[in-house]
Structure formats: structure tokens, C-alpha cells
Write a protein that holds these residues in place. Structure first.
Motif, PDB file in Angstrom:
ATOM      1  N   GLY A 164      -2.007 -43.842  14.438  1.00  0.00           N
ATOM      2  CA  GLY A 164      -1.886 -44.043  15.879  1.00  0.00           C
ATOM      3  C   GLY A 164      -0.925 -43.117  16.587  1.00  0.00           C
ATOM      4  N   ASP A 165      -0.741 -41.891  16.075  1.00  0.00           N
ATOM      5  CA  ASP A 165       0.158 -40.931  16.718  1.00  0.00           C
ATOM      6  C   ASP A 165      -0.424 -40.428  18.033  1.00  0.00           C
ATOM      7  OD1 ASP A 165       1.766 -41.232  14.553  1.00  0.00           O
ATOM      8  OD2 ASP A 165       1.562 -39.199  13.782  1.00  0.00           O
ATOM      9  N   ALA A 166       0.387 -39.646  18.743  1.00  0.00           N
ATOM     10  CA  ALA A 166      -0.091 -38.999  19.967  1.00  0.00           C
ATOM     11  C   ALA A 166      -1.266 -38.086  19.622  1.00  0.00           C
ATOM     12  CB  ALA A 166       1.039 -38.187  20.602  1.00  0.00           C
ATOM     13  N   PRO A 167      -2.179 -37.868  20.566  1.00  0.00           N
ATOM     14  CA  PRO A 167      -3.378 -37.069  20.273  1.00  0.00           C
ATOM     15  C   PRO A 167      -3.040 -35.642  19.854  1.00  0.00           C
ATOM     16  CG  PRO A 167      -3.592 -38.222  22.371  1.00  0.00           C
ATOM     17  CD  PRO A 167      -2.176 -38.379  21.945  1.00  0.00           C
ATOM     18  N   SER A 168      -3.837 -35.097  18.937  1.00  0.00           N
ATOM     19  CA  SER A 168      -3.728 -33.698  18.550  1.00  0.00           C
ATOM     20  C   SER A 168      -4.682 -32.883  19.414  1.00  0.00           C
ATOM     21  CB  SER A 168      -4.097 -33.533  17.076  1.00  0.00           C
ATOM     22  OG  SER A 168      -5.481 -33.763  16.903  1.00  0.00           O
ATOM     23  N   SER A 169      -4.702 -31.584  19.190  1.00  0.00           N
ATOM     24  CA  SER A 169      -5.602 -30.715  19.958  1.00  0.00           C
ATOM     25  C   SER A 169      -7.056 -31.145  19.774  1.00  0.00           C
ATOM     26  CB  SER A 169      -5.420 -29.260  19.512  1.00  0.00           C
ATOM     27  OG  SER A 169      -5.645 -29.127  18.111  1.00  0.00           O
ATOM     28  N   TYR A 187      11.108 -37.886  16.165  1.00  0.00           N
ATOM     29  CA  TYR A 187      10.367 -37.996  17.425  1.00  0.00           C
ATOM     30  C   TYR A 187       9.016 -38.677  17.244  1.00  0.00           C
ATOM     31  CZ  TYR A 187      13.594 -35.165  20.216  1.00  0.00           C
ATOM     32  OH  TYR A 187      14.689 -34.713  20.909  1.00  0.00           O
ATOM     33  N   ASP A 188       8.323 -38.347  16.172  1.00  0.00           N
ATOM     34  CA  ASP A 188       6.964 -38.865  15.973  1.00  0.00           C
ATOM     35  C   ASP A 188       6.940 -40.310  15.503  1.00  0.00           C
ATOM     36  OD1 ASP A 188       5.678 -36.608  16.750  1.00  0.00           O
ATOM     37  OD2 ASP A 188       4.914 -36.044  14.787  1.00  0.00           O
ATOM     38  N   ILE A 189       7.923 -40.690  14.689  1.00  0.00           N
ATOM     39  CA  ILE A 189       7.807 -41.942  13.940  1.00  0.00           C
ATOM     40  C   ILE A 189       8.932 -42.932  14.226  1.00  0.00           C
ATOM     41  CG2 ILE A 189       7.774 -42.934  11.594  1.00  0.00           C
ATOM     42  CD1 ILE A 189       6.673 -40.142  10.703  1.00  0.00           C
ATOM     43  N   TYR A 190      10.172 -42.450  14.160  1.00  0.00           N
ATOM     44  CA  TYR A 190      11.291 -43.378  14.025  1.00  0.00           C
ATOM     45  C   TYR A 190      11.885 -43.885  15.340  1.00  0.00           C
ATOM     46  CZ  TYR A 190      15.644 -45.369  12.246  1.00  0.00           C
ATOM     47  OH  TYR A 190      16.669 -46.221  11.954  1.00  0.00           O
ATOM     48  N   ALA A 191      12.243 -42.960  16.225  1.00  0.00           N
ATOM     49  CA  ALA A 191      13.080 -43.329  17.375  1.00  0.00           C
ATOM     50  C   ALA A 191      12.278 -43.907  18.536  1.00  0.00           C
ATOM     51  CB  ALA A 191      13.867 -42.110  17.847  1.00  0.00           C
ATOM     52  N   SER A 192      12.943 -44.751  19.315  1.00  0.00           N
ATOM     53  CA  SER A 192      12.349 -45.263  20.557  1.00  0.00           C
ATOM     54  C   SER A 192      12.460 -44.198  21.632  1.00  0.00           C
ATOM     55  CB  SER A 192      13.087 -46.518  21.014  1.00  0.00           C
ATOM     56  OG  SER A 192      14.409 -46.191  21.443  1.00  0.00           O
ATOM     57  N   ASP A 193      11.732 -44.396  22.715  1.00  0.00           N
ATOM     58  CA  ASP A 193      11.776 -43.430  23.818  1.00  0.00           C
ATOM     59  C   ASP A 193      13.186 -43.319  24.376  1.00  0.00           C
ATOM     60  OD1 ASP A 193      10.452 -41.573  25.509  1.00  0.00           O
ATOM     61  OD2 ASP A 193      10.450 -43.051  27.122  1.00  0.00           O
ATOM     62  N   HIS A 194      13.867 -44.453  24.483  1.00  0.00           N
ATOM     63  CA  HIS A 194      15.231 -44.470  25.016  1.00  0.00           C
ATOM     64  C   HIS A 194      16.179 -43.703  24.090  1.00  0.00           C
ATOM     65  CE1 HIS A 194      18.379 -45.815  27.634  1.00  0.00           C
ATOM     66  NE2 HIS A 194      19.025 -46.454  26.654  1.00  0.00           N
ATOM     67  N   GLU A 195      16.031 -43.896  22.796  1.00  0.00           N
ATOM     68  CA  GLU A 195      16.860 -43.170  21.828  1.00  0.00           C
ATOM     69  C   GLU A 195      16.589 -41.669  21.888  1.00  0.00           C
ATOM     70  OE1 GLU A 195      17.076 -46.828  18.552  1.00  0.00           O
ATOM     71  OE2 GLU A 195      15.587 -45.227  18.359  1.00  0.00           O
TER      72      GLU A 195
END
Length: 525
Positions: A428-433, A275-283
Motif C-alpha cells: 500500500g505504498d504511494a504510487p510508482s510511475s 519516509y516510506d514506512i516508519y515515520a508519521s507525517d508530523h514526524e
């Protein structure tokens, strides 16, 4: 054709360090502490310690000292009934404060009784903190330790932190937040010929030998999967996953718990990387649907790596369900496992959508989702499956203690963010707390980290209070769930202990799983 020509999609990488462990070395580990002579000696020593705990005429504070030492030496599982009876007897002593002739008595009584679920008023501790006595370093550390048994609307920790500010070597974390088994070795003194230390040394090495056998079996499972040739983007952290399980429940009788929990953690790490790194949103849409429907046909057109990930989850969970049915004599628990895996994947999907849309949620939104994406509820259920005598007991404990599970999961999430936030920002991951708070409050990173530490402390207060209210029949079970928060504190206390294995995590693996205590003598054959 794979979905949306996914074979040509650019794939991110976390640049994880390669696994540092030689699995062949683990396979070659051996121990002679399975031998009958050690078992017989340990049984003899246990009888002596049990008799000491039952001496009702003994000074109550001597008995509390003994319980405290038994806990620190990793021996409490041998004497659960004796300790429970002893603490209950001491809790029933009227006007016990008259017997308290030393500050240590006040602190010991408060700490041990609260630890075992008794609501002891904070008044005596507050008076100690308000006094102008010139406390020594040892006394101040004891005050610091006891204060972390506080509940909501108490402020002992804040006052204790101020009190220890001038201590030469102040503790970073209280024992109450630490993993008891990871600390046991430092308290055991093999040169000490007392019954307790001899028993502790024998027990430690016997349990370590047991853990080594389990780890070998888990490594065989992991190597037979042959996933890493395909899942090149993920972490090989099966040893650290087993260490986590040992930290939750080290006792020999919970072998199945450690096996189930280790496999669940390995899968959590892999799926998290999908979820964090590999797959696209569609996948991820298709993968999440496949998990929710428990239907392999949903992933037929996904890339091989994602298909292998799903099939590993599917087959491992189905096999675990069969094992639980056999061991617990129950019907299938697959519907519960499927729901928890679905909830976990949906929470990860929310975070992935934040990343793909460059959205930064509010801290409240983040935490409302983050306690589930921490995998805390999922891991809690696996723990209770291993602890419960039957599935009815497991389900009752799981359903009745959702708030404790929530708070422990929040601690996992916040500890994880403290340890991984820097690396996640760099890639560049999604923001953390921390990042959510910084943007929402226009705060610095240090202010963000400080706020998360305060939230962790608040969750511990809530857990302490909730445990006091938990029925005695469930208290013992749910304490193992709380251990997940303690292991998270260890893993992430100085960075990402999963991503970087070569610091505290490596040292603990060597100490806990490989190197036995050097015992200098034993009974003759």
C-alpha cells in the motif's frame, strides 16, 4: 514527551528479508594478489599491450577490435591515454568507409567511436538494417548492440529489435546499458595464454583483493554504528551498497569514492525507509526541517529510531566533509552536501504526503519529483567528489552536466519502479510511475511497464547525445555518473535486488567480491 505520543503510533513494516551475509566471512577474506611478484608481472604485460595500441601502421579495425576487447576485459583504465589517442587517430582517417570490407567494420566503427564521444552518422547502420541480406544471429546481435548508441531523433533500436526478433537467444539488455566490471569476468579466459587474458586475470584478482580490503573497513564502520537494534524497520544492505559503488567505479585509485558512495547509499536506504514506512507525517515534518537546518535540536522529541537516523546522517556527512577537505585540499563542501540531502529528503516528503493523503499524482508530477527522490543527484555529487582532482573540477562537472545527471537519475527512478512496484502495491505504498500511468491512461500494468521501458530508452538516447556534446575534459568524469544508471539497471532488472538479495545480486557479490579467477600459471619467483 515524544511528539504526539509517537511511541504509541502504529508502525508499518516492509517485511524485508533478513540480511543473508555472514560479515565474519568477509572479515576473514584474504588474497595473495597483493604480492609484489604479481604487480611486477602485470606491469610487464601492460607495457606489451600499450605498445600494441600505439602501432599506427596497424589496420584501424584491428586497433578498434583491440580497444573493444580491452574494454570488455576490464583493462581500459590502464590505457586511457593510448585508447584516446588511438580513437582520435582513427576518427581523423578520411574516407574510412572505403576500408570497410565487412558489416562488422561498420558496426564496430560506429559503436566504439560513439562510445568515446564522436558523432558518427547513422547512415551506414540504417543501410544495414534496410538491406535484405540474410543476417546470422551473431550479426543481428552486433546490430542490436550498436543501435543502443543512438541519439534523439534516431530510431535504430526499434529497427534492431525487429531484426533480432527471430534470434534463437536474443539479448535482454545491450552491453551499453550494462556494468562493464560486472561482465568482465565472463570475457576473461584464464586458459588463454595471450598477454591480454593473462593481464586481465591478474588485474581482476588484484583489484578484487583491493575491494575486499575496502569492504572490511566499511563493514567495521557499519557494525560499530549498531543501528539495527534500533532501526528494526530498515534493510541491512551494506554489502549490496558497496557492490553498487564498485559497479560505478572499480578502479583501485577510487577507493575514497567507493567508501563515500557506499556510506551515502546506506544512508539513502535507511532514510527512504523512514519516509516510506516508519515515520508519521508530523514526524517527517520535523525530520525534514532538521536536515534542512542541519540542526539536531529539531529531532530531540522524535522517537529514538528517527533520532539515531538523523545523527548517523549528521555525523557521517560531517566526517566525510573533513575527509574531502584533507584529500582535496579544499574548503568545506558541507553546504553542498547539506543542500543535496535536503533536496532528497524533501522529495521523499512529497511522496510521503501523497501516501498520507491517498493522492495519485500525474506521471509528469511524479517524475518531476522522482528524479530527485531516486537519490541520483545526491549520488552523482559523491561520485564527482571522488573522481575530481580538486573541488573546482568537481563543481564544474556537477554544474555543467545537470541534464545528464537528470536523465541518469530518471533511469534510476524508472528502473527502481520496475523492480519494486509489485511489492509496493502489495503493502500500500504511494504510487510508482507505473501506477501513475495506469490510472492516468486507464492502462494495464504491462502497458505501464512498457511505457516506462520506452522512457528509459529515451533517457539513454538523450545521455548518448549529451555526452557527445560534453567537453573532453569533463567527459571522463561524467561517464562515472552515467554508471549509476547501469548499476540501477542491474539491481532492478529482475525485481528488487536490494530487497531480495538472493538472486542476481547474490551471484554478483560472490563473483565480484569473494571468488577470484582461477589462474593456471604465473611467472616464477
Amino acid at each position: 514527551m515524544e511528539i504526539a505520543s509517537s511511541a504509541n503510533l502504529p508502525r508499518r513494516t516492509a517485511n524485508y528479508k533478513p540480511n543473508i551475509w555472514n560479515y565474519d566471512r568477509f572479515e576473514s577474506l584474504s588474497s595473495n594478489y597483493h604480492e609484489e611478484k604479481y604487480v611486477r608481472e602485470a606491469e610487464t604485460l601492460k607495457e606489451e599491450v600499450g605498445c600494441a595500441l600505439k602501432k599506427k601502421q596497424q589496420d584501424p579495425f584491428d586497433r578498434l577490435e583491440l580497444i573493444d576487447l580491452i574494454n570488455k576485459l576490464g583493462l581500459s583504465h590502464y590505457f586511457e591515454n593510448e585508447i584516446s589517442e588511438c580513437v582520435n587517430e582513427i576518427a581523423c582517417i578520411k574516407n574510412i568507409s572505403i576500408c570497410m570490407h565487412h558489416y562488422h567494420h561498420h558496426l564496430l566503427y560506429f559503436r566504439i567511436l560513439r562510445q568515446y564521444g564522436y558523432h558518427v552518422p547513422q547512415d551506414e547502420i540504417v543501410q544495414l538494417l534496410r538491406s535484405h541480406f540474410e543476417w546470422g544471429d551473431k550479426a543481428l546481435v552486433e546490430i542490436f548492440e550498436a543501435s543502443h548508441l543512438e541519439v534523439e531523433d534516431e530510431f535504430l533500436v526499434d529497427r534492431a529489435k525487429a531484426a533480432i526478433s527471430n534470434v534463437d537467444d536474443p539479448p535482454n539488455y545491450p552491453t551499453h546499458w550494462s556494468v562493464s566490471w560486472f561482465n568482465a569476468k565472463k570475457y576473461i579466459k584464464p586458459a588463454n595464454k595471450s598477454v591480454l587474458h593473462r593481464l586481465a586475470g591478474l588485474s581482476y584478482n588484484m583489484i578484487q583483493a583491493h575491494h575486499q580490503m575496502e569492504l572490511k573497513a566499511i563493514l567495521r564502520w557499519w557494525r560499530n554504528l549498531e543501528l539495527l537494534q534500533v532501526l528494526t524497520f530498515t534493510r541491512d544492505r551494506v554489502v549490496e551498497s558497496f557492490l553498487w559503488a564498485v559497479g560505478v567505479a572499480y578502479e583501485p585509485q577510487y577507493s575514497s569514492l567507493r567508501t563515500w558512495l557506499t556510506k551515502a547509499i546506506v544512508l539513502v536506504l535507511i532514510i527512504d525507509d523512514v519516509y516510506d514506512i516508519y515515520a508519521s507525517d508530523h514526524e517527517l515534518d520535523h525530520f525534514t526541517t532538521a536536515v534542512e537546518r542541519w540542526d539536531p535540536s529539531e529531532i530531540e522529541e522524535l522517537p529514538e529510531a528517527i533520532r539515531r537516523c538523523f545523527w548517523t546522517l549528521y555525523e557521517t556527512t560531517e566526517e566525510m566533509d573533513r575527509q574531502v577537505q584533507k584529500e582535496k585540499g579544499c574548503k568545506s563542501i558541507l553546504p553542498h552536501l547539506k543542500k543535496l540531502w535536503t533536496d532528497f529528503c524533501k522529495a521523499l516528503h512529497v511522496e510521503a504526503k501523497w501516501y498520507h493523503t491517498s493522492l495519485c499524482p500525474s506521471l509528469s508530477e511524479y517524475l518531476d519529483n522522482g528524479w530527485t527522490s531516486s537519490s541520483g543527484p545526491l549520488l552523482s555529487f559523491h561520485i564527482l567528489l571522488g573522481i575530481g582532482e580538486n573541488i573546482a573540477e568537481t563543481m564544474a562537472a556537477f554544474n555543467s552536466n545537470q541534464e545528464i545527471i537528470h536523465q541518469a537519475s530518471l533511469i534510476i527512478r524508472l528502473c527502481n519502479d520496475q523492480g519494486t512496484s509489485k511489492a509496493e502495491v502489495e503493502r500500500g505504498d504511494a504510487p510508482s510511475s507505473i501506477r501513475c500511468y495506469m490510472i492516468e491512461e486507464n492502462a494495464t500494468e504491462e502497458e505501464g511497464r512498457g511505457h516506462m521501458r520506452n522512457l528509459i530508452s529515451d533517457s539513454w538516447k538523450k545521455i548518448n547525445g549529451l555526452l557527445i556534446k560534453t567537453p573532453a575534459t569533463q567527459q571522463r568524469m561524467i561517464r562515472y555518473v552515467v554508471n549509476t544508471a547501469r548499476v540501477a539497471n542491474f539491481i532492478y532488472q529482475n525485481g528488487d535486488g536490494f530487497g531480495n538479495q538472493d538472486r542476481e545480486t547474490r551471484a554478483q557479490v560472490l563473483s565480484c567480491l569473494i571468488h577470484p579467477l582461477p589462474l593456471i600459471s604465473h611467472l616464477p619467483n
